[in-house]
Design an enzyme around this catalytic site. Structure first.
Site: not given
Length: 247
Positions: A128, A8
């Site tokens: 998500d 990330e």
């Protein structure tokens, strides 16, 4: 099962987020390009990269990601801020192996279905989940969609897979996350990639036997050295089927 070692990127650095909290990133003092090379050298067949800055709409890490794609030598699955056809197709042209789409799928599902048909096996849906609903805008907005109805809406699209994250689950409570992810895996024909469930190699072993889970993203656990990538890859390999002995 495919292990996706994960980076990330935020302002050119490797970070980890706890339950999506962007204000408290854990910064890892590693070189992103060399880390990507190390993933490939350990035997990974894919890796995953999320551009946090693009996700926030605050710039991007485009040059760094291009360098990672060139250096890694393995396909890169890329997520973060894909909200237009142009950006998706631009990154496919730049060499991304797959594009992960989240928010755009909630706002313009027809476009995502069209992109999946134009680029088969290159579009991945991100789902998500928080309190039983699909979240968008980098986990900041709650949609009206339930995860089950959401994934069924894309059943006819030739997606490469679906990444499922259970935001509800505390980082120490992998059982809860695994329950949500395995339940959703049973609701879709697409292969499911689990996110946020691996803290040890034992977690890889557990995921391996859940029906329709084809892979898992591992980021923080690799960077913290709680998981050895080579060991995780070995654990994820399919075991040979027993054969009968004939006389």
């Amino acid at each position: 099962m495919i292990i996706y070692p994960t980076l990330e990127l935020h302002k050119g650095k490797c970070v980890s987020l706890t339950r999506g909290r962007l204000e408290e990133p854990v910064i890892w003092h590693v070189d992103p390009v060399e880390t990507a090379r190390g993933f490939a050298e350990a035997g990974a067949s894919w890796m995953h990269v999320t551009d946090i800055d693009a996700l926030l709409g605050e710039g991007d890490n485009a040059d760094l990601i291009e360098e990672i794609i060139r250096a890694a030598g393995i396909p890169v699955q890329l997520g973060g801020g894909f909200r237009s056809r142009e950006r998706v197709e631009d990154w496919i042209d730049r060499g991304a192996g797959r594009i992960v789409i989240g928010t755009m799928a909630a706002h313009d599902p027809d476009l995502v279905r069209e992109l999946a048909k134009l680029h088969p096996d290159q579009i991945v849906l991100a789902v998500d989940i928080f309190e039983g609903h699909v979240m968008t805008e980098g986990w900041r907005s709650r949609s009206a969609f339930t995860p089950e109805d959401y994934v069924k809406a894309f059943d006819s699209a030739p997606l490469a897979g679906i990444i499922v994250t259970d935001i509800d689950a505390d980082i120490e409570e992998t059982d809860g996350a695994l329950g949500v992810i395995s339940g959703l895996a049973a609701e879709t024909r697409h292969p499911v990639i689990a996110r946020g469930t691996v803290r040890s190699v034992d977690d890889v072993a557990r995921l391996k036997y859940v029906p329709n889970i084809s892979g898992t993203l591992i980021g923080r656990a690799l960077l913290a050295r709680d998981v050895d990538l080579a060991e995780a890859l070995e654990m994820a390999r399919p075991e040979p089927e027993p054969t009968a002995d004939f006389l």
